[in-house]
Write an enzyme that holds these catalytic residues in place. Structure first.
Site, PDB file in Angstrom:
ATOM      1  N   SER A 133      -6.144   5.788  13.493  1.00 37.21           N
ATOM      2  CA  SER A 133      -4.838   6.785  12.879  1.00 37.21           C
ATOM      3  C   SER A 133      -4.866   7.814  12.951  1.00 37.21           C
ATOM      4  CB  SER A 133      -4.569   6.176  11.729  1.00 37.21           C
ATOM      5  OG  SER A 133      -3.578   7.333  10.462  1.00 37.21           O
TER       6      SER A 133
ATOM      7  N   LYS B 250      -3.639   9.283   5.778  1.00 40.19           N
ATOM      8  CA  LYS B 250      -3.389   7.578   6.156  1.00 40.19           C
ATOM      9  C   LYS B 250      -5.275   7.584   6.149  1.00 40.19           C
ATOM     10  CE  LYS B 250       0.176   5.804   8.610  1.00 40.19           C
ATOM     11  NZ  LYS B 250       0.542   5.064   9.559  1.00 40.19           N
TER      12      LYS B 250
ATOM     13  N   ASP C 169       0.185   0.723  10.715  1.00 42.05           N
ATOM     14  CA  ASP C 169       1.410   0.650  10.747  1.00 42.05           C
ATOM     15  C   ASP C 169       1.981   0.070   9.497  1.00 42.05           C
ATOM     16  OD1 ASP C 169       3.050   2.169  12.715  1.00 42.05           O
ATOM     17  OD2 ASP C 169       3.811   0.102  11.609  1.00 42.05           O
TER      18      ASP C 169
ATOM     19  N   ASP D 257       5.876  10.324  -0.707  1.00 45.38           N
ATOM     20  CA  ASP D 257       5.264  10.191  -1.441  1.00 45.38           C
ATOM     21  C   ASP D 257       6.236  10.363  -3.040  1.00 45.38           C
ATOM     22  OD1 ASP D 257       3.241   7.654  -1.373  1.00 45.38           O
ATOM     23  OD2 ASP D 257       1.833   9.599  -0.610  1.00 45.38           O
TER      24      ASP D 257
HETATM   25  P1  IMP Z   1       3.063   5.391  11.563  1.00 42.97           P
HETATM   26  O1  IMP Z   1       2.649   4.021  11.009  1.00 42.97           O
HETATM   27  O2  IMP Z   1       2.099   6.221  11.865  1.00 42.97           O
HETATM   28  O3  IMP Z   1       4.263   4.733  12.451  1.00 42.97           O
HETATM   29  O4  IMP Z   1       3.724   5.980   9.992  1.00 42.97           O
HETATM   30  C1  IMP Z   1       4.228   5.617   8.945  1.00 42.97           C
HETATM   31  C2  IMP Z   1       5.270   6.756   7.951  1.00 42.97           C
HETATM   32  O5  IMP Z   1       5.539   6.411   7.339  1.00 42.97           O
HETATM   33  C3  IMP Z   1       3.625   7.852   7.951  1.00 42.97           C
HETATM   34  O6  IMP Z   1       4.156   8.314   8.382  1.00 42.97           O
HETATM   35  C4  IMP Z   1       4.489   8.080   6.556  1.00 42.97           C
HETATM   36  O7  IMP Z   1       6.417   8.890   6.574  1.00 42.97           O
HETATM   37  C5  IMP Z   1       5.455   6.853   6.002  1.00 42.97           C
HETATM   38  N1  IMP Z   1       4.455   5.772   5.043  1.00 42.97           N
HETATM   39  C6  IMP Z   1       3.801   5.744   5.234  1.00 42.97           C
HETATM   40  N2  IMP Z   1       2.867   5.109   4.372  1.00 42.97           N
HETATM   41  C7  IMP Z   1       3.065   6.096   2.900  1.00 42.97           C
HETATM   42  C8  IMP Z   1       2.563   6.777   2.446  1.00 42.97           C
HETATM   43  O8  IMP Z   1       1.641   5.379   1.305  1.00 42.97           O
HETATM   44  N3  IMP Z   1       3.435   7.104   1.279  1.00 42.97           N
HETATM   45  C9  IMP Z   1       3.793   8.363   1.783  1.00 42.97           C
HETATM   46  N4  IMP Z   1       4.666   7.860   3.621  1.00 42.97           N
HETATM   47  C10 IMP Z   1       4.018   6.625   4.079  1.00 42.97           C
END
Ligand code: IMP
Length: 199
Positions: free
Chosen positions: A15, A20, A76, A160
């Site tokens: 990542s 994350k 993801d 969040d």
């Molecule tokens: P990706 O998995 O890299 O496509 O991005 C997932 C997106 O979902 C992140 O950039 C956040 O915007 C949102 N997201 C995923 N998990 C969380 C979390 O625990 N809190 C807040 N936003 C989240």
């Protein structure tokens, strides 16, 4: 029977999202695995073309495992809003635009929800543990809650500050990181991965 990761193994965290990475490192750390991030290894960030979380987690973990020759763990995840038919969902990161500004993304959610009375929302995390030979294990976790406006709190990341998990009155932006670590979608996916794949 799932394939397990040996104690003492090196694991790539596939990542490039600092929020994350922080959470995944904290989940993995107590289990005798040493981690290195994809960014520290100079690995590129792959495209995420799959229509679902599990598919994208698989693409990210396999790309990092094959490129590094080490097992890799990818998340993801996304924010899903009932009144928006589950959007932003798999494109949650994209709603923040090139500047990765989640204030902009949260404002869009609020704007598109308009006067909707159904404020239900949920986070989903798909965690994929993959090996350089192409083997992969995927686990999914979900946490349900409510959208609030305006956003509150400076903890966490992404959406969040506008999410109150069921049973709480504070947002994930206000609740302690320890609380989120114990209850989140990512923690729930990780609990399954721990049971199936870690010693
Ligand atoms: P990706 O998995 O890299 O496509 O991005 C997932 C997106 O979902 C992140 O950039 C956040 O915007 C949102 N997201 C995923 N998990 C969380 C979390 O625990 N809190 C807040 N936003 C989240």
């Amino acid at each position: 029977m799932a394939r397990r990761l040996a104690r003492g193994a090196r694991l790539v965290l596939a990542s490039h999202n600092p929020g994350k990475l922080r959470e995944i490192e904290a989940l993995v750390a107590p289990h005798g695995v040493s981690v290195i991030s994809a960014g520290a290894l100079g690995l590129p960030e792959p495209e995420e073309p799959a229509p679902d979380f599990a598919g994208n987690a698989r693409i990210k973990a396999l790309a990092a495992a094959v490129a590094s020759g080490l097992p890799a763990l990818a998340d993801d995840s996304g924010f899903c809003v009932a009144a928006l038919n589950g959007a932003p969902g798999v494109v949650s990161a994209r709603w923040a635009g090139p500047g990765k500004d989640f204030r902009v993304a949260m404002e869009r959610v609020q704007r598109e929800m308009g006067a909707a009375t159904d404020r239900a929302a949920w986070f989903v995390s798909a965690l994929c543990l993959a090996w350089p030979d192409g083997h992969a294990e995927v686990f999914e976790g979900r946490v349900d809650g409510t959208c609030v406006w305006p956003p509150r709190g400076g903890q966490g990341f992404g959406y969040d500050p506008m999410f109150v998990p069921d049973g709480e009155t504070q947002t994930y932006g206000e609740l302690s990181p320890a609380f989120k670590q114990a209850t989140s979608h990512r923690a729930r996916a990780f609990a399954q991965l721990l049971a199936e794949c870690l010693d």
